[in-house]
Design a protein around this motif. Structure first.
Motif, PDB file in Angstrom:
ATOM      1  N   VAL A  58      13.667  48.181  38.237  1.00 13.78           N
ATOM      2  CA  VAL A  58      14.196  46.848  37.968  1.00 13.78           C
ATOM      3  C   VAL A  58      13.158  45.789  38.309  1.00 13.78           C
ATOM      4  O   VAL A  58      12.988  44.817  37.579  1.00 13.78           O
ATOM      5  N   GLY A  59      12.443  46.004  39.397  1.00 12.46           N
ATOM      6  CA  GLY A  59      11.403  45.048  39.769  1.00 12.46           C
ATOM      7  C   GLY A  59      10.314  44.948  38.720  1.00 12.46           C
ATOM      8  O   GLY A  59       9.865  43.861  38.360  1.00 12.46           O
ATOM      9  N   ILE A  60       9.896  46.084  38.206  1.00 12.20           N
ATOM     10  CA  ILE A  60       8.850  46.082  37.184  1.00 12.20           C
ATOM     11  C   ILE A  60       9.345  45.413  35.908  1.00 12.20           C
ATOM     12  O   ILE A  60       8.676  44.568  35.326  1.00 12.20           O
ATOM     13  N   PRO A  66       7.620  40.403  32.291  1.00 12.69           N
ATOM     14  CA  PRO A  66       7.654  39.051  31.718  1.00 12.69           C
ATOM     15  C   PRO A  66       6.396  38.241  32.039  1.00 12.69           C
ATOM     16  O   PRO A  66       5.891  37.507  31.185  1.00 12.69           O
ATOM     17  N   LYS A  67       5.875  38.366  33.253  1.00 14.16           N
ATOM     18  CA  LYS A  67       4.647  37.640  33.604  1.00 14.16           C
ATOM     19  C   LYS A  67       3.463  38.157  32.784  1.00 14.16           C
ATOM     20  O   LYS A  67       2.640  37.385  32.309  1.00 14.16           O
ATOM     21  N   TYR A  68       3.393  39.477  32.629  1.00 19.52           N
ATOM     22  CA  TYR A  68       2.326  40.076  31.825  1.00 19.52           C
ATOM     23  C   TYR A  68       2.427  39.606  30.369  1.00 19.52           C
ATOM     24  O   TYR A  68       1.436  39.248  29.748  1.00 19.52           O
ATOM     25  N   LYS A  69       3.645  39.596  29.862  1.00 23.05           N
ATOM     26  CA  LYS A  69       3.870  39.182  28.477  1.00 23.05           C
ATOM     27  C   LYS A  69       3.500  37.713  28.285  1.00 23.05           C
ATOM     28  O   LYS A  69       2.844  37.350  27.299  1.00 23.05           O
ATOM     29  N   ASN A  70       3.887  36.874  29.225  1.00 22.11           N
ATOM     30  CA  ASN A  70       3.562  35.455  29.126  1.00 22.11           C
ATOM     31  C   ASN A  70       2.063  35.199  29.203  1.00 22.11           C
ATOM     32  O   ASN A  70       1.524  34.337  28.535  1.00 22.11           O
ATOM     33  N   LYS A  71       1.376  35.994  30.030  1.00 21.27           N
ATOM     34  CA  LYS A  71      -0.052  35.784  30.212  1.00 21.27           C
ATOM     35  C   LYS A  71      -0.855  36.230  29.000  1.00 21.27           C
ATOM     36  O   LYS A  71      -1.807  35.575  28.594  1.00 21.27           O
ATOM     37  N   TYR A  72      -0.515  37.356  28.413  1.00 20.11           N
ATOM     38  CA  TYR A  72      -1.347  37.936  27.374  1.00 20.11           C
ATOM     39  C   TYR A  72      -0.841  37.768  25.955  1.00 20.11           C
ATOM     40  O   TYR A  72      -1.580  37.972  25.011  1.00 20.11           O
ATOM     41  N   PHE A  73       0.419  37.383  25.772  1.00 20.50           N
ATOM     42  CA  PHE A  73       0.946  37.320  24.411  1.00 20.50           C
ATOM     43  C   PHE A  73       1.401  35.948  24.001  1.00 20.50           C
ATOM     44  O   PHE A  73       1.868  35.749  22.894  1.00 20.50           O
TER      45      PHE A  73
END
Length: 74
Positions: A58-60, A66-73
């Motif tokens: 759940v943490g991942i 979401p943070k990874y998606k916001n940063k790279y996409f």
């Protein structure tokens, strides 16, 4: 409609097989460990695993992705 029945049958069979394999696994563990301290330790370790894994999952899914998606996409 046939596809729904086919998919339902596949999921149903896999679920039943999973339950049977799980039962056989528990029987083997009970046969090998019996009622001992080793059996208690094994149960505790599996319990900890069954609690920690969903928490990490759940943490991942809720924080990291979401943070990874916001940063790279975006």
């Amino acid at each position: 409609m046939k596809k729904i029945y086919k998919n339902f049958t596949i999921v149903f069979v896999i679920t039943i097989l999973s339950k049977i394999v799980s039962f056989v696994s528990e029987v083997i563990i009970a046969y090998i460990l019996g009622t001992s301290e080793k059996a208690d330790a094994y149960s505790m370790i599996m319990g900890i695993h069954q609690v920690m894994y969903p928490m990490l999952s759940v943490g991942i899914w809720s924080i990291f992705l979401p943070k990874y998606k916001n940063k790279y996409f975006y």
